[in-house]
Design an enzyme around this catalytic site. Structure first.
Site, mmCIF file in Angstrom:
data_model
loop_
_atom_site.group_PDB
_atom_site.id
_atom_site.type_symbol
_atom_site.label_atom_id
_atom_site.label_comp_id
_atom_site.label_asym_id
_atom_site.label_seq_id
_atom_site.Cartn_x
_atom_site.Cartn_y
_atom_site.Cartn_z
ATOM 1 N N GLU A 359 0.908 -1.479 0.236
ATOM 2 C CA GLU A 359 0.191 0.103 0.251
ATOM 3 C C GLU A 359 1.148 0.755 0.313
ATOM 4 O OE1 GLU A 359 -2.948 -3.526 1.843
ATOM 5 O OE2 GLU A 359 -0.536 -2.314 2.276
ATOM 6 N N HIS A 408 -14.795 -1.901 1.980
ATOM 7 C CA HIS A 408 -15.237 -2.630 3.284
ATOM 8 C C HIS A 408 -15.019 -2.071 4.396
ATOM 9 C CE1 HIS A 408 -14.600 -5.807 -0.366
ATOM 10 N NE2 HIS A 408 -14.831 -6.333 0.491
ATOM 11 N N ASP A 416 -16.278 -10.704 8.875
ATOM 12 C CA ASP A 416 -14.613 -11.262 8.122
ATOM 13 C C ASP A 416 -13.919 -10.279 9.977
ATOM 14 O OD1 ASP A 416 -14.659 -12.171 5.829
ATOM 15 O OD2 ASP A 416 -14.375 -10.185 4.886
#
Length: 610
Positions: A359, A408, A416
């Site tokens: 990232e 998300h 999750d």
């Protein structure tokens, strides 16, 4: 190289050292010793290998020089003086109030692409600039990045090294100033350039180990870097910190300090001399890029009442935007199937870039690509953007225009569990200087906000939701940044519920249930979390005196605190419903209930006001 040229380069390097000492002495602070170690490297680069038009910093064929070791800014500014870009008077304004010559470089200077100084960032950004040159611009400029050996301890350097090797960026050269000494003492590998070479080679780089004070070796290495094909080059130059001044040369404890006796140091370096002006080689003539192709934008249309995830709407809208604008690019952290950026990848594979699970490199590359005028959208899970927080912060310092998308978000993702839930992202992005933070609640709104982000200056962030939510807005409605949408309001409202994203639908459901019991409440969709529609929020606070904020986020720094900042002086009662307990695995509906941010929790909060 002829002896005459070697003498010229040695004199130029000495001038750069003298000017670094003078600038730091005039400022009473700075990093002269870190500048002195790399002076020979930069003298040869400037005089012999850099191709740059200082009168036209935006010339498409210009090379790019990035000082990843941004604390060596006195050296960079000395280079600018030698090139005739700044005067000696301006050089001596270093670090002073109002000067363009800041302690670490920023794009206040037209020859600086990005701000540096947070170590480990210059090379990742350079990778983005080089990728743009190779795959987008298709222009033969070269990207030179001066790195310090200390910053090679940063993981982001190795994310960059792997990406550059994978991409085969032959137009990228890292010049590593291996001066052995960091801020507080010796570096991990000292002068063992072989240790660095083995690591870079493992990532597919061509490496050259040299004496960083030998102009002939430096010239050879830089020429070699220009000629290498299909691989980036790392020049690992053994140098001495504080080179040329016995009081500080290769001595600990001198980092980040002006020299105690600048006059003696200048005398030891050969004294003040008539300024050497360098005629920097011009860039290769290249054809001006054609205008970016534009065509009418045809956004996807979502029907009222349909259930569509905002992440899906983002993907479709970005693909449509890419069809209308040839300057839009997309960057992925190996989650395009989840963020739905895959729609862009399928439609425009030549402008889609995969960074795998890196990232920091993804965000850095976005910054690098916007240097070249591209319009990057970088997407991953909201939770994983926190990995790149420092790169996002520095993007703002760089005055970079980048668009980040976090999917998300919140507990709404369900089973999750908390490691995948973005619950800090609104706080993080609101704190970034000049940022824009958007949180749509339905698909049509999402599509319009994606379009608005494309021309938005600075760092902008779009928060999307995993699960499908009802489409409540017509496709022809507009959603200006900095505004909100008042969905319900009446003079008899007991309170106003302020929500965004998934909680807008919970707020509307709660308002409907309360209305059946004769209790009226207003509902505001605060899709623009920053900048805020302060006028609308203050009107609601004045009208009802009670605001209830509902957010799928921790209470610190999110929607509730944004609203409170806008109305605190009016003295309304503000109740903040937010995620306050560590979630586990559960269905989305159970998660919202357990967090106390579902329609039942909203209804109960309103009733407690009676």
């Amino acid at each position: 190289m002829p002896e005459r040229d070697l003498r010229y380069l040695a004199d130029l390097a000495a001038q750069l050292r003298v000017d670094a000492v003078r600038a730091s002495s005039a400022a009473g602070s700075g990093h002269p010793t870190s500048s002195m170690s790399a002076a020979d490297l930069m003298a040869v680069l400037l005089a012999c290998h850099l191709r740059y038009d200082f009168d036209d910093p935006h010339a498409p064929g210009n090379d790019h020089l990035i000082f990843s070791k941004g604390h060596a800014s006195p050296l960079l500014y000395a280079l600018y003086k030698a090139a005739g870009a700044i005067s000696d008077e301006e050089l001596l304004s270093f670090r002073k109030h109002g000067s363009r010559l800041e302690g670490h470089p920023t794009p206040r200077l037209p020859w600086v692409d990005v701000a540096t100084g947070s170590l480990g960032q210059g090379l990742p950004v350079g990778v983005g600039v080089a990728m743009a040159g190779r795959r987008l611009d298709r222009v033969p400029y070269h990207v030179w990045v001066l790195c310090g050996d200390s910053e090679l301890a940063e993981g982001s350097i190795w994310e960059a090294a792997e990406q550059a090797g994978y991409e085969g960026l032959a137009n990228l050269t890292a010049i590593v100033d291996v001066n052995r000494l960091g801020q507080r003492g010796p570096t991990r590998h000292g002068w063992d350039t072989g240790a660095y070479a083995r690591r870079m080679c493992a990532f597919g780089w061509h490496t050259v180990e040299i004496d960083g004070h030998d102009p002939g070796q430096i010239d050879y290495a830089l020429s070699d870097a220009r000629n290498v094909r299909r691989r980036p080059t790392a020049i690992l130059a053994r140098t001495r910190k504080g080179e040329g001044v016995s009081a500080v040369e290769d001595r600990e404890g001198a980092h980040g300090k002006p020299l105690a006796d600048a006059e003696q140091a200048i005398e030891e370096l050969g004294g003040l001399r008539e300024t050497i002006r360098v005629q920097v080689n011009p860039p290769e003539p290249v054809k001006e890029p054609d205008g970016v192709p534009h065509s009418p934008l045809k956004l996807p249309v979502f029907e009222l009442g349909d259930d569509v995830a905002t992440r899906s709407a983002f993907g479709e809208a970005l693909a449509a935007l890419g069809s209308a604008r040839g300057d839009v690019v997309a960057l992925d952290g190996e989650v395009a199937d989840s963020t739905k950026a895959q729609a862009f990848a399928d439609a425009h594979p030549d402008r889609f870039f995969e960074f795998f699970i890196a990232e920091q490199q993804m965000v850095a590359a976005a910054v690098g690509m916007q240097v070249r005028g591209w319009v990057p959208f970088a997407a991953t899970f909201a939770a994983f953007l926190t990995r790149a927080a420092d790169f996002i912060r520095m993007a703002a310092v760089s005055r970079a225009d980048v668009r980040l998308v976090g999917s998300h978000s919140g507990v709404e993702i369900g089973q999750d569990g908390p490691s995948q839930m973005g619950l800090e992202d609104l706080s993080m992005m609101r704190a970034v200087y000049g940022s824009t933070v958007l949180y749509p609640c339905d698909a049509n709104q999402t599509a319009k906000l994606v379009t608005a982000m494309a021309d938005r200056p600075g760092v902008s962030y779009l928060r999307t939701t995993r699960g499908a939510t009802p489409v409540i807005y017509d496709a022809d409605e507009d959603f200006p940044i900095g505004r909100c949408r008042v969905l319900r309001a009446s003079p008899d409202d007991l309170a106003t519920i302020v929500a965004a994203g998934v909680t807008v639908h919970e707020a509307l459901a709660a308002a409907g249930e309360l209305a059946e019991e004769g209790i009226r409440v207003g509902v505001i969709d605060l899709y623009s979390v920053k900048p805020l529609d302060i006028e609308a929020l203050r009107a609601a606070a004045t009208t009802t005196g009670n605001l209830i904020t509902v957010e799928d986020h921790w209470p610190e720094g999110g929607l509730g605190e944004a609203v409170l900042s806008a109305v605190a002086d009016l003295g309304p009662r503000v109740i903040k419903l937010a995620v306050r307990q560590m979630p586990g695995s559960a269905t989305p509906r159970e998660q919202l209930r357990d967090a106390g941010i579902d329609r039942t929790a909203i209804r109960d909060a309103v009733k407690r006001l009676r």
